[in-house]
Design an enzyme around this catalytic site. Structure first.
Site, PDB file in Angstrom:
ATOM      1  N   LYS A  23       9.243  -4.566  15.144  1.00 52.25           N
ATOM      2  CA  LYS A  23       9.552  -3.264  14.542  1.00 52.25           C
ATOM      3  C   LYS A  23      10.508  -2.472  15.435  1.00 52.25           C
ATOM      4  O   LYS A  23      11.424  -1.805  14.941  1.00 52.25           O
ATOM      5  CB  LYS A  23       8.273  -2.467  14.283  1.00 52.25           C
ATOM      6  CG  LYS A  23       7.396  -3.036  13.176  1.00 52.25           C
ATOM      7  CD  LYS A  23       8.083  -3.101  11.833  1.00 52.25           C
ATOM      8  CE  LYS A  23       7.996  -1.804  11.088  1.00 52.25           C
ATOM      9  NZ  LYS A  23       8.504  -1.885   9.706  1.00 52.25           N
ATOM     10  N   LEU A  42      10.403  -0.250   3.230  1.00 49.92           N
ATOM     11  CA  LEU A  42       9.008  -0.362   3.649  1.00 49.92           C
ATOM     12  C   LEU A  42       8.562  -1.813   3.802  1.00 49.92           C
ATOM     13  O   LEU A  42       7.488  -2.070   4.348  1.00 49.92           O
ATOM     14  CB  LEU A  42       8.099   0.327   2.623  1.00 49.92           C
ATOM     15  CG  LEU A  42       8.410   1.775   2.291  1.00 49.92           C
ATOM     16  CD1 LEU A  42       7.501   2.267   1.174  1.00 49.92           C
ATOM     17  CD2 LEU A  42       8.287   2.648   3.519  1.00 49.92           C
ATOM     18  N   ALA A  43       9.342  -2.750   3.311  1.00 47.64           N
ATOM     19  CA  ALA A  43       8.938  -4.152   3.332  1.00 47.64           C
ATOM     20  C   ALA A  43       8.877  -4.683   4.753  1.00 47.64           C
ATOM     21  O   ALA A  43       9.658  -4.272   5.620  1.00 47.64           O
ATOM     22  CB  ALA A  43       9.919  -4.988   2.516  1.00 47.64           C
ATOM     23  N   SER A  79       9.404   2.576  10.755  1.00 48.94           N
ATOM     24  CA  SER A  79       8.989   1.784  11.902  1.00 48.94           C
ATOM     25  C   SER A  79       7.503   2.002  12.138  1.00 48.94           C
ATOM     26  O   SER A  79       6.729   2.154  11.188  1.00 48.94           O
ATOM     27  CB  SER A  79       9.823   2.195  13.130  1.00 48.94           C
ATOM     28  OG  SER A  79       9.523   1.397  14.252  1.00 48.94           O
ATOM     29  N   TYR A 133       4.303  -7.814  16.524  1.00 48.47           N
ATOM     30  CA  TYR A 133       4.534  -6.831  15.458  1.00 48.47           C
ATOM     31  C   TYR A 133       5.324  -5.639  16.001  1.00 48.47           C
ATOM     32  O   TYR A 133       6.366  -5.260  15.457  1.00 48.47           O
ATOM     33  CB  TYR A 133       3.211  -6.354  14.851  1.00 48.47           C
ATOM     34  CG  TYR A 133       3.387  -5.121  13.998  1.00 48.47           C
ATOM     35  CD1 TYR A 133       3.954  -5.220  12.726  1.00 48.47           C
ATOM     36  CD2 TYR A 133       3.037  -3.865  14.466  1.00 48.47           C
ATOM     37  CE1 TYR A 133       4.154  -4.087  11.948  1.00 48.47           C
ATOM     38  CE2 TYR A 133       3.228  -2.731  13.692  1.00 48.47           C
ATOM     39  CZ  TYR A 133       3.790  -2.851  12.438  1.00 48.47           C
ATOM     40  OH  TYR A 133       4.005  -1.723  11.689  1.00 48.47           O
ATOM     41  N   ASP A 151      17.138 -13.285   1.387  1.00 53.58           N
ATOM     42  CA  ASP A 151      17.983 -13.952   0.394  1.00 53.58           C
ATOM     43  C   ASP A 151      19.153 -13.034   0.019  1.00 53.58           C
ATOM     44  O   ASP A 151      19.040 -12.200  -0.875  1.00 53.58           O
ATOM     45  CB  ASP A 151      17.132 -14.304  -0.830  1.00 53.58           C
ATOM     46  CG  ASP A 151      17.897 -15.063  -1.899  1.00 53.58           C
ATOM     47  OD1 ASP A 151      19.147 -15.117  -1.859  1.00 53.58           O
ATOM     48  OD2 ASP A 151      17.229 -15.593  -2.815  1.00 53.58           O
ATOM     49  N   PHE A 211       0.820  -1.216   0.000  1.00 51.33           N
ATOM     50  CA  PHE A 211       0.000   0.000   0.000  1.00 51.33           C
ATOM     51  C   PHE A 211       0.858   1.272   0.000  1.00 51.33           C
ATOM     52  O   PHE A 211       0.725   2.116  -0.878  1.00 51.33           O
ATOM     53  CB  PHE A 211      -0.931  -0.018   1.214  1.00 51.33           C
ATOM     54  CG  PHE A 211      -1.766   1.224   1.338  1.00 51.33           C
ATOM     55  CD1 PHE A 211      -2.840   1.428   0.493  1.00 51.33           C
ATOM     56  CD2 PHE A 211      -1.477   2.178   2.288  1.00 51.33           C
ATOM     57  CE1 PHE A 211      -3.617   2.574   0.591  1.00 51.33           C
ATOM     58  CE2 PHE A 211      -2.245   3.329   2.415  1.00 51.33           C
ATOM     59  CZ  PHE A 211      -3.310   3.527   1.558  1.00 51.33           C
TER      60      PHE A 211
END
Length: 173
Positions: free
Chosen positions: A151, A76-77, A120, A147, A57, A11
């Site tokens: 973060k 942002l991932a 964050s 979560y 990875d 988003f």
């Protein structure tokens, strides 16, 4: 400016890519797990370079960084579901902390010196120290969910990498 956005098909990542494209003057690239544009962002195909890679990875990240050579990174991932994080804490920690560490390691290996904006969450603060007062950077971190805790840990990791690996990490909550 050469800009890389992790989580570009999410988003916020999609909106950021659209805004930067409208501003002009940038070579835009992004990383997403699947490497294809969702329908609502299909108009970015051809205008924004999209790379498929898991942030955990290392070799894939090395290839992405070598191909894009970013001067600026918007990180942002990650895992972004507070409620679900109680049912999937390991996945939450893997996507928020472990993937961020892997990404920072790849940036350090690359020899590049991009400024990295780590996004964050205000949830890292938990309840304010004094009820009814706003939180700021001096507020004690008291995350109350997997979560928020993951973060907060990734936020502190950015500080550590800026001190020990010389990365230019800007952390925002």
């Amino acid at each position: 400016m050469r800009i890389l956005i992790t989580g570009i098909t999410g988003f916020v990542g999609g909106h950021l890519a659209e805004a930067l494209r409208a501003e002009g003057g940038h070579a835009l690239a992004g990383v997403s797990r699947r490497g294809d544009w969702p329908a609502d962002l299909a108009h970015l195909a051809g205008a924004v370079e999209l790379h498929a890679a898991e942030l955990a990875d290392g070799p894939a990240l090395d290839r992405v960084l070598a191909a894009t050579r970013p001067e600026w990174v918007f990180h942002l991932a990650g895992y972004a579901n507070t409620g679900k994080s109680f049912r999937e804490p390991a996945l939450c920690w893997a996507y928020n902390l472990d993937a961020t560490r892997s990404f920072y390691d790849a940036v350090a290996r690359s020899g590049l010196a991009p400024r990295v904006l780590f996004v964050s969450s205000g949830l890292v603060y938990g309840e304010p120290d004094e009820p009814g007062t706003p939180c700021d950077e001096r507020t004690t971190l008291k995350p109350a969910s997997p979560y928020a805790a993951s973060k907060a840990a990734a936020d502190l990791l950015g500080y550590q990498y800026s001190r020990t690996a010389g990365l230019d990490v800007v952390r925002v909550r």
